[in-house]
Structure formats: C-alpha cells, structure tokens
Write a protein that holds these residues in place. Sequence first.
Motif, PDB file in Angstrom:
ATOM      1  N   GLY A 195       0.629  -1.106  -0.169  1.00 52.72           N
ATOM      2  CA  GLY A 195      -0.002  -0.069   0.075  1.00 52.72           C
ATOM      3  C   GLY A 195       0.904   1.374  -0.052  1.00 52.72           C
ATOM      4  O   GLY A 195       0.451   2.297  -0.600  1.00 52.72           O
ATOM      5  N   PHE A 196       2.013   1.263   0.784  1.00 50.16           N
ATOM      6  CA  PHE A 196       2.809   2.450   0.715  1.00 50.16           C
ATOM      7  C   PHE A 196       4.317   2.455   0.005  1.00 50.16           C
ATOM      8  O   PHE A 196       5.053   2.944   0.198  1.00 50.16           O
ATOM      9  CB  PHE A 196       3.115   2.766   2.085  1.00 50.16           C
ATOM     10  N   ALA A 197       3.877   1.639  -1.227  1.00 44.07           N
ATOM     11  CA  ALA A 197       5.380   1.431  -1.865  1.00 44.07           C
ATOM     12  C   ALA A 197       5.306   2.599  -2.942  1.00 44.07           C
ATOM     13  O   ALA A 197       4.978   2.477  -4.250  1.00 44.07           O
ATOM     14  CB  ALA A 197       5.328   0.013  -2.527  1.00 44.07           C
ATOM     15  N   GLY A 198       5.800   3.501  -2.513  1.00 41.61           N
ATOM     16  CA  GLY A 198       6.067   4.628  -3.204  1.00 41.61           C
ATOM     17  C   GLY A 198       6.720   4.646  -4.664  1.00 41.61           C
ATOM     18  O   GLY A 198       6.390   5.507  -5.618  1.00 41.61           O
ATOM     19  N   ARG A 199       7.788   3.921  -4.598  1.00 41.23           N
ATOM     20  CA  ARG A 199       8.533   3.826  -5.755  1.00 41.23           C
ATOM     21  C   ARG A 199       7.670   3.123  -6.941  1.00 41.23           C
ATOM     22  O   ARG A 199       8.262   3.161  -8.147  1.00 41.23           O
ATOM     23  CB  ARG A 199      10.004   3.023  -5.617  1.00 41.23           C
ATOM     24  N   ARG A 200       6.838   2.362  -6.607  1.00 39.59           N
ATOM     25  CA  ARG A 200       6.046   1.889  -7.691  1.00 39.59           C
ATOM     26  C   ARG A 200       4.830   2.712  -8.472  1.00 39.59           C
ATOM     27  O   ARG A 200       4.418   2.316  -9.453  1.00 39.59           O
ATOM     28  CB  ARG A 200       4.953   0.683  -7.358  1.00 39.59           C
ATOM     29  N   GLY A 201       4.816   3.925  -7.726  1.00 44.74           N
ATOM     30  CA  GLY A 201       3.752   5.006  -8.386  1.00 44.74           C
ATOM     31  C   GLY A 201       3.109   5.724  -7.190  1.00 44.74           C
ATOM     32  O   GLY A 201       3.330   5.355  -6.057  1.00 44.74           O
ATOM     33  N   PRO A 202       1.960   6.470  -7.519  1.00 43.96           N
ATOM     34  CA  PRO A 202       1.204   7.103  -6.332  1.00 43.96           C
ATOM     35  C   PRO A 202       0.708   6.110  -5.378  1.00 43.96           C
ATOM     36  O   PRO A 202       0.337   5.095  -5.934  1.00 43.96           O
ATOM     37  CB  PRO A 202       0.116   8.024  -7.482  1.00 43.96           C
ATOM     38  N   THR A 203       0.656   6.448  -4.234  1.00 43.18           N
ATOM     39  CA  THR A 203      -0.035   5.805  -3.271  1.00 43.18           C
ATOM     40  C   THR A 203      -1.238   6.393  -2.571  1.00 43.18           C
ATOM     41  O   THR A 203      -1.244   7.675  -2.683  1.00 43.18           O
ATOM     42  CB  THR A 203       0.987   5.345  -2.305  1.00 43.18           C
ATOM     43  N   VAL A 204      -2.035   5.749  -1.973  1.00 43.53           N
ATOM     44  CA  VAL A 204      -3.193   6.414  -1.159  1.00 43.53           C
ATOM     45  C   VAL A 204      -2.798   7.162   0.096  1.00 43.53           C
ATOM     46  O   VAL A 204      -1.773   6.648   0.807  1.00 43.53           O
ATOM     47  CB  VAL A 204      -4.347   5.448  -1.066  1.00 43.53           C
ATOM     48  N   THR A 205      -3.376   7.807   0.862  1.00 40.66           N
ATOM     49  CA  THR A 205      -3.291   8.566   2.011  1.00 40.66           C
ATOM     50  C   THR A 205      -3.779   7.438   3.011  1.00 40.66           C
ATOM     51  O   THR A 205      -4.763   6.751   2.674  1.00 40.66           O
ATOM     52  CB  THR A 205      -3.909   9.712   2.131  1.00 40.66           C
ATOM     53  N   SER A 206      -3.316   7.748   4.477  1.00 39.45           N
ATOM     54  CA  SER A 206      -4.144   6.900   5.512  1.00 39.45           C
ATOM     55  C   SER A 206      -5.426   6.918   5.618  1.00 39.45           C
ATOM     56  O   SER A 206      -6.166   6.066   6.044  1.00 39.45           O
ATOM     57  CB  SER A 206      -3.135   7.250   6.665  1.00 39.45           C
ATOM     58  N   SER A 207      -6.120   8.117   5.257  1.00 42.62           N
ATOM     59  CA  SER A 207      -7.589   8.461   5.394  1.00 42.62           C
ATOM     60  C   SER A 207      -8.367   7.511   4.390  1.00 42.62           C
ATOM     61  O   SER A 207      -9.377   6.939   4.657  1.00 42.62           O
ATOM     62  CB  SER A 207      -7.722   9.920   4.970  1.00 42.62           C
ATOM     63  N   VAL A 208      -7.550   7.008   3.083  1.00 44.75           N
ATOM     64  CA  VAL A 208      -8.247   6.375   2.211  1.00 44.75           C
ATOM     65  C   VAL A 208      -8.164   4.775   2.617  1.00 44.75           C
ATOM     66  O   VAL A 208      -9.252   4.056   2.917  1.00 44.75           O
ATOM     67  CB  VAL A 208      -7.429   6.225   0.871  1.00 44.75           C
ATOM     68  N   ILE A 209      -7.169   4.292   3.470  1.00 46.38           N
ATOM     69  CA  ILE A 209      -7.033   3.215   4.066  1.00 46.38           C
ATOM     70  C   ILE A 209      -8.181   2.798   5.254  1.00 46.38           C
ATOM     71  O   ILE A 209      -8.675   1.810   5.325  1.00 46.38           O
ATOM     72  CB  ILE A 209      -5.723   2.773   4.596  1.00 46.38           C
TER      73      ILE A 209
END
Length: 286
Positions: A195-209
């Motif tokens: 979920g927080f693998a930033g190097r793969r591309g944009p990620t969600v915020t914790s509020s989305v989780i």
Amino acid sequence: MRIDLHTHSAASDGTDTPAELVTNAAHAGLDVVALTDHDTTSGWREAAEARPAGLTLVPGAEFSCRCPDGRGGECTVHLLGYLFDPVAGAITQEQARLRTDRRRRLQAMAERMRDDGYPIDPRALLDAVPADAAAGRPHLARALVEAGTVGSVDEAFTTLLGSGCRYYMAKEETPVERAIDMIDEAGGASVLAHGFAGRRGPTVTSSVIRKLAEVGLTGLEVAHPDHDRRAREELGELAGALGLVVTGSSDYHGGNKVNRLGQEVTGQACFEELVNRTSGRQPIAG
Ligand code: AMP
Ligand code: FE
Ligand code: FE
Ligand code: ZN
C-alpha cells in the motif's frame, strides 16, 4: 512457521509453473504459501495437485483496482484476495473481463513497439500466454530481454514500459470497493498489497485506508520488499488502530523479479486470524 502470502506463477506474470512454484516454496523452507496470480485462479488446480506434503497452500489472487488517492484524484491499488470461492460468479466474470482487456492492451503496446522498429512479434507474444492466464507487461519485457533490446526486465520497465514511458498503456481495473465486496461475498479476505510502496507509483493516504477498512478490507500487507522502514511503521500503526490483519510477503515472480520466496513473511497468529475471517475455502494442507 514460515508463511509467504503473495506469489505469482506463469498463470500470470511469474516464470515458475504453479507446480514449480509450490516445489520451490517447499525448498525455500516455507510452511505456507499463497498463490496470488493477477486476475486469474487458473493456477490453483495445478498448484494443489503438485503441493508437496507438509506445505500448506492458500489459494488467492491479486486484483488491480481504481481507488481514490485521498488527494482529490485516483490511483491504482492492488488487493490480495484469499480463500474466496472461485465459482462465485462475480469474481470469475470480472477476472475474465480483465484478462480480455489485458490481452488487448498488451497487443496494442507490442504493436506500437513493432511499428517503431523494435524486434517484437505481437502475435507470437500473445500466443505464448495461455488463454486463461493474465497477460502483462512482464511478458513483453521478457521478449525484449530475449531479443537483446534490454539487459533485464527491470530495464525494460525503466526505459520503455513503465508508466510515463512511451509504450505504457493503461488497462482496465475494478473499482476498489466493488473488489472488496466481491471477495467478501465469495467468503474471502481482502488485503491491501504494498500500500505504501511509493517507488511503484502514486499511493493512497492513510485516510483512504481507513475508508477501505470501513467498507470491509481485512488486512494490510506491511512487510513487502518495496516498503521501507517508515512505510512499515505507518502501515503497522494503521493496522493496529483499525483492527486490520498484518501480513508480510515476498511478491515472488520467479525470474521476472529479484524477490525471493520467503524474503518477507507473515506471523502465524496473523495468518490464523486471516483464515478465521474467511468462509469461502480452507487452506489446502496435510
Ligand atoms: P501490468 O499488470 O501488465 O500492468 O504489469 C505490472 C506488473 O509488472 C507488476 O505486477 C509487476 O509484476 C511487474 N513489474 C512492475 N515493475 C517492474 C520492474 N521494475 N521490474 C520487474 N517487474 C516489474
Ligand atoms: Fe506482477
Ligand atoms: Fe501488486
Ligand atoms: Zn503481486
């Protein structure tokens, strides 16, 4: 207990056949392995039949989803679905739709490369992917390695196939809440992958989780090769606060990635909790 809950076979974009994968899992010292091919369950049967005694097999799949990113836009997230009933119509139909679109998209990418003079035969590329397997960019990347165009699958992604590169094309995805519902209705558990693998591309915020947890998400993949220490800490805290199951897994793809089986693992209590939250199928053990 060594438990790895995220692996890919040649039924999607890994290079081990499902039978090789379970054999390699046992050799790697795993007690439990989940087979989580992208958009297909076609490897389940072969993996179950070839399962060495003593290795527990968890049938699963990885779902590519559209998700609000928490910043007013959208991004892709991957959900791991475990122990769902694969005859549940909604999942089977949706996976078939996505596999058809994957073929269309990979062919379009390959044709664009061929038209630009790359030594790629789109027909041969698609023919080499079995009809019930999920075609993906790694198939094209391997063809480019074999043709000598690039030195590695990773280089193919960095220079040609990654998002932002000339030959990247988007593919169909499932709205994330729909995917959570489908997995839930089929008796399975859903885990947000990397979920927080930033190097793969944009990620969600914790509020989305937090929102995903409210609509039925079961767990978070906390230990993953693409997560740094900070990502693990933040996801671990979120899981604790939201009552989500914590997993850790390698995301093994055979020769298509450097990730090794068992490189990251799930704790036994977390695995048992995950299984307790399912009713679709049992892990295959004995
Ligand atoms: P696709 O599903 O066709 O969009 O392709 C995405 C897949 O490519 C992911 O599931 C990974 O398995 C793989 N992938 C993405 N980036 C890389 C990379 N840098 N090296 C190797 N494989 C990658
Ligand atoms: Fe993959
Ligand atoms: Fe993924
Ligand atoms: Zn994966």
